[in-house]
Design an enzyme around this catalytic site. Structure first.
Site, PDB file in Angstrom:
ATOM      1  N   ARG A  95      24.951  -8.831 -10.562  1.00 56.40           N
ATOM      2  CA  ARG A  95      24.754 -10.413 -10.524  1.00 56.40           C
ATOM      3  C   ARG A  95      25.114 -11.072  -9.178  1.00 56.40           C
ATOM      4  O   ARG A  95      24.343 -12.165  -9.207  1.00 56.40           O
ATOM      5  CB  ARG A  95      25.652 -10.857 -11.549  1.00 56.40           C
ATOM      6  CG  ARG A  95      25.592 -12.424 -11.973  1.00 56.40           C
ATOM      7  CD  ARG A  95      24.173 -12.544 -12.818  1.00 56.40           C
ATOM      8  NE  ARG A  95      24.128 -13.881 -13.116  1.00 56.40           N
ATOM      9  CZ  ARG A  95      24.194 -14.330 -14.292  1.00 56.40           C
ATOM     10  NH1 ARG A  95      24.683 -13.863 -15.107  1.00 56.40           N
ATOM     11  NH2 ARG A  95      24.279 -15.676 -14.508  1.00 56.40           N
ATOM     12  N   GLU A 100      38.357   7.503  -1.446  1.00 57.03           N
ATOM     13  CA  GLU A 100      37.567   8.725  -1.441  1.00 57.03           C
ATOM     14  C   GLU A 100      36.269   8.694  -0.367  1.00 57.03           C
ATOM     15  O   GLU A 100      35.632   7.466  -0.310  1.00 57.03           O
ATOM     16  CB  GLU A 100      36.922   9.052  -2.786  1.00 57.03           C
ATOM     17  CG  GLU A 100      38.292   9.439  -3.811  1.00 57.03           C
ATOM     18  CD  GLU A 100      37.503   9.571  -5.231  1.00 57.03           C
ATOM     19  OE1 GLU A 100      38.637  10.173  -5.958  1.00 57.03           O
ATOM     20  OE2 GLU A 100      36.425   9.345  -5.465  1.00 57.03           O
ATOM     21  N   HIS A 135      36.782  13.370 -12.348  1.00 58.02           N
ATOM     22  CA  HIS A 135      35.183  13.602 -12.700  1.00 58.02           C
ATOM     23  C   HIS A 135      35.054  13.790 -14.065  1.00 58.02           C
ATOM     24  O   HIS A 135      35.399  14.979 -14.335  1.00 58.02           O
ATOM     25  CB  HIS A 135      34.591  14.351 -11.880  1.00 58.02           C
ATOM     26  CG  HIS A 135      33.001  14.019 -11.749  1.00 58.02           C
ATOM     27  ND1 HIS A 135      32.631  13.173 -10.603  1.00 58.02           N
ATOM     28  CD2 HIS A 135      31.940  14.374 -12.625  1.00 58.02           C
ATOM     29  CE1 HIS A 135      31.237  12.892 -10.933  1.00 58.02           C
ATOM     30  NE2 HIS A 135      30.880  13.686 -12.005  1.00 58.02           N
ATOM     31  N   ASP A 136      34.568  12.943 -15.000  1.00 62.94           N
ATOM     32  CA  ASP A 136      34.274  12.998 -16.228  1.00 62.94           C
ATOM     33  C   ASP A 136      35.345  13.352 -17.286  1.00 62.94           C
ATOM     34  O   ASP A 136      35.158  13.682 -18.582  1.00 62.94           O
ATOM     35  CB  ASP A 136      33.214  14.070 -16.709  1.00 62.94           C
ATOM     36  CG  ASP A 136      31.728  13.698 -15.914  1.00 62.94           C
ATOM     37  OD1 ASP A 136      31.622  12.428 -16.029  1.00 62.94           O
ATOM     38  OD2 ASP A 136      30.897  14.538 -15.980  1.00 62.94           O
ATOM     39  N   HIS A 186      35.828   4.205  -3.997  1.00 66.63           N
ATOM     40  CA  HIS A 186      34.855   5.341  -3.152  1.00 66.63           C
ATOM     41  C   HIS A 186      33.689   4.552  -2.654  1.00 66.63           C
ATOM     42  O   HIS A 186      32.623   4.535  -3.175  1.00 66.63           O
ATOM     43  CB  HIS A 186      34.186   6.591  -4.542  1.00 66.63           C
ATOM     44  CG  HIS A 186      33.601   7.509  -3.704  1.00 66.63           C
ATOM     45  ND1 HIS A 186      33.641   8.789  -4.198  1.00 66.63           N
ATOM     46  CD2 HIS A 186      32.790   7.527  -2.365  1.00 66.63           C
ATOM     47  CE1 HIS A 186      32.781   9.564  -3.391  1.00 66.63           C
ATOM     48  NE2 HIS A 186      32.508   8.959  -2.509  1.00 66.63           N
ATOM     49  N   GLY A 201      37.316   6.866 -13.566  1.00 67.79           N
ATOM     50  CA  GLY A 201      36.856   5.448 -13.386  1.00 67.79           C
ATOM     51  C   GLY A 201      35.652   5.226 -14.599  1.00 67.79           C
ATOM     52  O   GLY A 201      35.916   4.634 -15.329  1.00 67.79           O
ATOM     53  N   ARG A 214      30.677   3.958  -0.500  1.00 71.09           N
ATOM     54  CA  ARG A 214      29.375   4.717   0.131  1.00 71.09           C
ATOM     55  C   ARG A 214      28.553   4.021   0.994  1.00 71.09           C
ATOM     56  O   ARG A 214      28.961   2.807   1.551  1.00 71.09           O
ATOM     57  CB  ARG A 214      28.620   5.168  -1.097  1.00 71.09           C
ATOM     58  CG  ARG A 214      29.128   6.158  -2.196  1.00 71.09           C
ATOM     59  CD  ARG A 214      28.371   6.787  -2.894  1.00 71.09           C
ATOM     60  NE  ARG A 214      28.798   8.015  -3.463  1.00 71.09           N
ATOM     61  CZ  ARG A 214      29.446   8.253  -4.701  1.00 71.09           C
ATOM     62  NH1 ARG A 214      29.879   6.788  -5.344  1.00 71.09           N
ATOM     63  NH2 ARG A 214      29.887   9.256  -5.097  1.00 71.09           N
ATOM     64  N   THR A 267      26.182  10.256  -7.769  1.00 70.44           N
ATOM     65  CA  THR A 267      27.731  10.346  -7.980  1.00 70.44           C
ATOM     66  C   THR A 267      28.070  11.833  -7.401  1.00 70.44           C
ATOM     67  O   THR A 267      27.275  12.673  -7.164  1.00 70.44           O
ATOM     68  CB  THR A 267      28.293  10.167  -9.424  1.00 70.44           C
ATOM     69  OG1 THR A 267      29.540  10.243  -9.543  1.00 70.44           O
ATOM     70  CG2 THR A 267      27.626  11.134 -10.333  1.00 70.44           C
ATOM     71  N   HIS A 313      28.370  -0.178  -4.562  1.00 74.70           N
ATOM     72  CA  HIS A 313      29.576  -0.497  -5.606  1.00 74.70           C
ATOM     73  C   HIS A 313      30.458  -0.957  -4.774  1.00 74.70           C
ATOM     74  O   HIS A 313      30.436  -2.094  -4.388  1.00 74.70           O
ATOM     75  CB  HIS A 313      29.720   0.415  -6.413  1.00 74.70           C
ATOM     76  CG  HIS A 313      29.744   1.861  -6.035  1.00 74.70           C
ATOM     77  ND1 HIS A 313      30.644   2.201  -5.048  1.00 74.70           N
ATOM     78  CD2 HIS A 313      29.144   3.124  -6.552  1.00 74.70           C
ATOM     79  CE1 HIS A 313      30.325   3.806  -4.606  1.00 74.70           C
ATOM     80  NE2 HIS A 313      29.405   3.968  -5.766  1.00 74.70           N
TER      81      HIS A 313
END
Length: 237
Positions: free
Chosen positions: A18, A70, A190-191, A43, A213, A45, A100, A50
């Site tokens: 937004r 990370e 992760h997951d 994390h 996350g 990038r 990801t 993000h």
């Protein structure tokens, strides 16, 4: 008790969708800590889709628990980490175009590179962790790099949990035993979710920390952030 570090990338994703500063990433991190989480993970990038590099600078003096950054140790990332000195840096071999994280390090092929990177971070008192698949050869390779910890990539467990959870956990438990024997700390991520975290914790020896996350933030849309964090903490006891 295994520590819960909450990855706040998805909060930044919502903000960026937004523009502006709603939700506020720093305020979210403070609330997450107030609700009992023992760490904050970001994390960043290269495309800053993000978490932004400025977010790291804003968070470093605000986070009161353990701050974990990370990322793939390219020069820009290394400079960011060395300037801000988090408690922990987790090295992830992300290609720039991945959605990801989708693989761990080949710790044998990249041994020399990882050794050099890790020495730079450890010289500044930053604990290092390497993202690895649950394979004993990568664990042994990680030991040779000089890292303090490994972070086990748990997507395969999360997928296998739906079909045969006992088979799914087996390579992770075996790798944890080996890592502990080699003197490495053990993180995982992760997951992981409310659906599978309790079984994972109960069957993973020597588990120091989980970083969660996407699932945690998604679950919080229905149950609220404080309620979800407290559930994770209960399952991680």
């Amino acid at each position: 008790m295994t520590r819960l570090s909450v990855n706040i990338n998805k909060i930044a994703t919502l903000r960026n969708a937004r523009g502006g500063n709603v939700p506020n990433v720093v305020e979210a991190a403070q609330n997450i800590e107030a609700f009992g989480a023992e760490g904050i993970t970001v994390h960043p990038r290269p495309d800053e889709r993000h978490i932004r590099y400025q977010d790291v600078r804003d968070l470093v003096n605000v986070v009161q628990t353990e701050f974990n950054i990370e990322g793939n140790p390219n020069p820009e990332f290394m400079e960011l980490v060395l300037q801000n000195k988090p408690a922990q840096v987790t090295l992830v071999p992300d290609a720039e175009d991945v959605l990801t994280s989708n693989a761990g390090w080949d710790t044998i092929k990249h041994k020399s590179f990882l050794q050099e990177v890790i020495q730079s971070f450890k010289a500044e008192g930053i604990r290092t962790s390497i993202f690895v698949n649950p394979d004993k050869k990568w664990i042994e390779g990680a030991k040779a790099t000089g890292t303090d910890r490994i972070e086990l990539y748990t997507e395969a467990f999360a997928v296998g949990f739906q079909h045969d959870k006992n088979e799914a956990i087996k390579p992770y438990a075996e790798c944890a035993e080996l890592a502990h024997h080699l003197g490495l700390g053990i993180n995982a991520g992760h997951d992981l979710s409310l659906q599978n975290i309790q079984f994972f914790k109960q069957n993973m020896p020597y588990l120091d920390e989980v970083s969660i996350g996407h699932a945690l933030i998604a679950e919080s849309l229905y149950e609220g952030l404080e309620s979800v964090i407290k559930k994770y903490l209960e399952f991680l006891k």
